[in-house]
Enzyme design. Structure first.
Site, short mmCIF file in Angstrom:
data_model
loop_
_atom_site.label_atom_id
_atom_site.label_comp_id
_atom_site.label_asym_id
_atom_site.label_seq_id
_atom_site.Cartn_x
_atom_site.Cartn_y
_atom_site.Cartn_z
N LYS A 1 -51.97 11.81 -52.73
CA LYS A 1 -53.22 10.95 -52.67
C LYS A 1 -54.30 11.42 -54.07
O LYS A 1 -53.91 12.46 -54.52
CB LYS A 1 -54.16 10.86 -51.39
N ARG A 2 -55.15 10.71 -54.48
CA ARG A 2 -56.15 11.40 -55.40
C ARG A 2 -56.86 12.77 -54.81
O ARG A 2 -56.97 12.77 -53.63
CB ARG A 2 -57.55 10.23 -55.43
C1 LIG Z 1 -50.72 4.35 -51.88
C2 LIG Z 1 -51.42 4.87 -52.99
C3 LIG Z 1 -52.50 5.52 -53.12
C4 LIG Z 1 -53.55 5.65 -51.69
O1 LIG Z 1 -53.22 6.68 -51.19
P1 LIG Z 1 -54.17 7.20 -49.96
O2 LIG Z 1 -53.54 8.42 -49.21
O3 LIG Z 1 -54.24 6.32 -48.93
O4 LIG Z 1 -55.38 7.88 -50.51
C5 LIG Z 1 -52.95 6.19 -54.16
N1 LIG Z 1 -51.93 6.22 -55.39
C6 LIG Z 1 -50.87 5.61 -55.25
C7 LIG Z 1 -50.00 5.74 -56.54
C8 LIG Z 1 -50.37 4.97 -54.17
O5 LIG Z 1 -49.22 4.34 -54.42
#
Ligand SMILES: *Cc1c(COP(=O)(O)O)cnc(C)c1O
Length: 851
Positions: free
Chosen positions: A584-585
């Site tokens: 995640k970010r």
């Molecule tokens: C799904 C996705 C996110 C979101 O991830 P979270 O864990 O919900 O913050 C961020 N970046 C990419 C590339 C994703 O596929």
């Protein structure tokens, strides 16, 4: 005016076409084997690919490299796409249907070839065709650059939603920005993040179609003249200082089953022929030319801040640019059917604002209706406030958009006047509801009367929209209770919830073929369209044979990811170890540093006691930090430095490995998620609005360790408490802790392990020769006040990890948990989210497109 009364004639036409189509919609086999109407076989596909090699690319089968094969294969698929796109557009036009217009500054699409093939049911055909041409499809797919026109969850949500809208055959169009450079490419040099420009279009994009016939022009800067009309009424005329051209690029969005192909329309900015004579006459020839150059910079680059508001002039211009181009496009289409009669507008058009980024569309529509169409204010406001709906994505104060009034006066002089007028009338409503209460007025006002006056885009959106939704149950509750409680009283029922979702076509069918095949063999192949069918797997959760098959698939996916890890980082990992993934970010609220502290604690335990009982575990991270977010970059650096140390420490590296995979993005997520045993979803309760990564991982059979935050709560409800590891303070406990004065030092002194690992970060143990390189991390969790309660949740997290380790050692128990996670994810298909939007907010009718 009500949005519920969709036009009768439209409804009648739609139900007519439904009848005609009822046969062709029936069989799910069609999706696997391709549509009868496409009727393209292996031979024809081969011919199409070769024809494109020759005629589009000017090469041949012997000279072509994988990139050329990718282009030719994409072109062969695009032929099918365009055929269906034409049919869809014709059908929508003839039916004059109500449509949703999804306004989003970000669309994180990823790669399109594999998904388009799957959605047309042509994946196997293409695979076999390329095989005969001596080409490996998987290698060809790797050639496609990601379309990374988004930061993270918000942009990926928009991409999943347009996939579901096309799949469910709703008339819909996505509107966004055609960034020349998407989210930066991340490199890791000596452990630190380096940002490199993303250039997804350098060698051409086979999917996009330029539509010069639909170019729009929008205005910026200048001044407003007050005039008087025939009847003495005041009229405003905006004399712009610059005009910018918006060139639309259409990306076809193929629904699963290949029947409806909608479009994502992205605007590229260009200088218009407009020459600013006022500036020229004042001797500003160079300045006038400079504006032409600057027009092109508007769509140059995506702002890389996730969950923070930049406050930069160019970003406001980006927002206005794409919102205004999109509105003009919508109105042009509306007028083609309805002329100057605005009475049907809200029957035909609903606009969903993905966060406040496109909220400037609200005063822009008012400007068009009042200044241009000459409607009176009340009529215009009635139309406007029944057109927009707004999705709130965050409660973090630093992410709530505000623009300086002075900046808006300069860039959009007429819009700031309109915003003041909207606010003036709204303040009268507030006065009626809460007579004499100036504190409430100050709080609800669109204008923040701070030292520098600001326009609050969230307040503008709630006032200008007919519906406002949060993105998970808990988040929507907090939006009502904490963020907008007075708005909830003033407009009962306006604030609602639509829990996020993910498309199972990309996030299971396409990315995890082995599991998809196993599932289809067990319960049939219609689950991609009706994900609740996955619940049919539940009855096999205790079946030894099925457990073995399920875990064999997981093992194969782990073997594949291990190869990828080796290729990308040179690190060898034990594929029998637990694959523990946090992707995640990078943000403090997501608490990658809590994960890291726990890893350090395990490391210490192993050094103190080499027999410390734990199943081997590989901790795998993927995360980009905003370039200006220093602490986030330090956390990345810390993960990499700790990884270097532990991975090369022979005392422990048979038990712990740490992998940081650079450049986390959609296509990398697709490789990591199928291989995950454990999904880390450990945000501070109340901070993660929903999360969607949590859904992708659970869908692929990963077991979540997480807090009671965002959609984790709803995931726990679905899978049951036995099949998830919940830990940490709840929202209420977090509030209590903060209210009574949270003191991180208490935890530091009370817990030896916490003290030891934090002190470790202060030494140069992980950064030899650079003492203090990681000190800011420790500092943030102590003197910095530990704003995200890492220390308060540490012990509970550590305990949950012990439970998790115990569960993994029991192979049958773990297999059961993994199966039930996949089985219980039906709720989290984005098809369900779209159904919720349609029923609660959009009131759309399907429009079936004939084969
Ligand atoms: C799904 C996705 C996110 C979101 O991830 P979270 O864990 O919900 O913050 C961020 N970046 C990419 C590339 C994703 O596929």
């Amino acid at each position: 005016m009500s949005t519920t009364k969709t036009s009768k004639s439209t409804t009648a036409k739609n139900s007519g076409s439904k009848l005609k189509n009822s046969k062709s919609a029936s069989s799910s086999k069609q999706h696997e084997n391709g549509l009868a109407s496409l009727n393209i076989n292996k031979k024809q596909f081969k011919d199409a690919v070769v024809r494109h090699l020759h005629c589009s690319l000017g090469t041949d089968e012997n000279k072509a490299d994988n990139h050329a094969w990718w282009k030719a294969t994409s072109a062969a698929i695009q032929e099918q796409v365009l055929e269906r796109l034409r049919t869809t557009q014709k059908t929508h036009y003839l039916n004059d249907t109500r449509a949703v217009h999804y306004f989003s500054a970000e669309f994180l699409m990823g790669r399109l070839l594999s998904n388009n093939m799957h959605n047309f049911g042509l994946f196997e055909t293409a695979n076999a065709a390329l095989q005969e041409l001596g080409v490996e499809l998987s290698d060809v797919l790797e050639e496609e650059p990601d379309m990374a026109l988004g930061n993270g969850g918000l942009g990926r949500l928009a991409a999943c939603f347009i996939d579901s809208l096309a799949t469910m055959e709703y008339p819909a169009i996505g509107y966004g920005i055609h960034y020349e450079h998407g989210l930066f490419r991340q490199e890791i040099k000596n452990g630190a993040q380096i940002e490199r420009p993303d250039s997804w279009r350098d060698y051409g994009n086979p999917w996009e179609i330029c539509r010069p016939e639909s170019i729009q022009e929008i205005s910026l800067y200048g001044y407003v003249e007050t005039k008087y009309g025939k009847n003495g009424q005041i009229q405003k005329e905006w004399h712009p200082g610059a005009i910018v051209k918006g060139v639309p690029w259409d990306i076809p969005v193929v629904g699963f089953g290949g029947k409806t192909v909608n479009v994502l329309r992205l605007w590229e900015s260009q200088a218009s022929g407009y020459f600013n004579w006022d500036v020229f006459n004042a001797g500003g020839y160079v300045d006038a030319q400079r504006e032409n150059v600057e027009a092109e910079t508007i769509s140059k680059v995506l702002y890389p801040n996730d969950e923070t508001e930049a406050g930069k002039e160019l970003r406001l211009i980006q927002q206005y640019f794409f919102s205004a181009c999109s509105l003009k496009d919508i109105i042009r289409r509306y007028k083609r059917a309805h002329g100057d009669n605005w009475s049907r507008f809200t029957d035909q058009v609903v606009i969903q604002l993905n966060d406040t980024h496109p909220a400037i569309a609200i005063p822009e529509l008012m400007r068009i209706l009042v200044d241009r169409a000459q409607l009176d204010w009340d009529t215009a406001w009635n139309i406007c406030s029944n057109t927009f709906a707004y999705t709130n994505h965050t409660l973090l104060p630093e992410a709530l958009e505000k623009w300086p009034v002075r900046m808006m006066e300069k860039i959009l002089p007429r819009h700031i006047e309109i915003i003041y007028e909207i606010n003036h009338r709204f303040m009268q409503e507030v006065e009626k509801k809460w007579p004499g209460d100036n504190a409430i007025k100050a709080k609800l006002s669109i204008i923040e009367e701070s030292n520098e006056k600001m326009v609050r885009m969230g307040n503008l959106s709630v006032i200008g929209a007919f519906a406002v939704n949060g993105v998970a149950e808990i988040h929507s509750r907090l939006v009502k209770q904490d963020l907008f409680p007075e708005f909830d009283q003033l407009y009962p029922g306006k604030l609602t919830n639509v829990t996020n979702g993910i498309t199972p076509r990309r996030w299971l069918k396409a990315c995890n073929p082995l599991l998809s095949e196993l599932i289809s063999k067990k319960i049939g192949d219609d689950w991609p369209l009706e994900l609740s069918k996955l619940d049919g797997l539940s009855e096999f959760a205790d079946n030894k044979t099925f457990q073995n098959s399920f875990m064999r698939v997981k093992q194969k996916n782990k073997d594949a990811l291990a190869k990828e890890i080796k290729a990308l980082t040179g690190i060898s990992v034990d594929t029998k170890a637990i694959f523990d993934i946090q992707i995640k970010r990078l943000h403090e609220y997501k608490r990658q540093h809590l994960n890291l502290l726990h890893i350090l604690a395990l490391y210490r335990r192993l050094l103190e006691n080499p027999d410390y009982d734990m199943h081997p575990r590989v901790f795998i991270f993927g995360a980009k930090a905003a370039p200006g977010y220093a602490l986030a970059k330090t956390i990345i650096y810390a993960i990499n430095k700790v990884a270097e140390k532990i991975n090369s420490d022979n005392r422990v590296n048979h038990k712990i490995k740490i992998v940081f995979l650079p450049n986390y993005r959609v296509s990398l997520a697709e490789k990591m998620i199928p291989a995950a045993d454990v999904s880390q979803q450990i945000s501070t309760a109340g901070k993660e609005a929903s999360g969607t990564g949590n859904m992708k991982l659970a869908l692929n059979g990963a077991v979540t360790i997480g807090t009671l935050d965002g959609a984790n709560i709803e995931i726990a409800e679905e899978v049951g408490d036995d099949n998830i590891f919940i830990f940490g303070n709840t929202v209420e406990q977090v509030n209590e802790l903060k209210a009574k004065g949270y003191k991180p030092y208490d935890y530091y002194y009370a817990n030896k392990e916490i003290k030891a690992v934090l002190d470790w970060l202060d030494s140069d143990y992980f950064t030899p020769g650079q003492p203090g390189a990681l000190s800011s991390l420790k500092q943030s969790m102590l003197d910095g006040g530990d704003p995200y309660l890492v220390l308060a949740d540490f012990e509970s997290y550590s305990q949950a990890n012990i439970e998790l380790d115990k569960a993994y050692k029991d192979k049958e128990r773990w297999a059961r948990m993994a199966i039930l996670n996949t089985a219980k994810m039906g709720k989290f298909t984005s098809d369900r989210s779209i159904r919720d939007y349609v029923e609660k907010i959009w009131k759309l009718e399907k429009c079936q497109v004939n084969s």
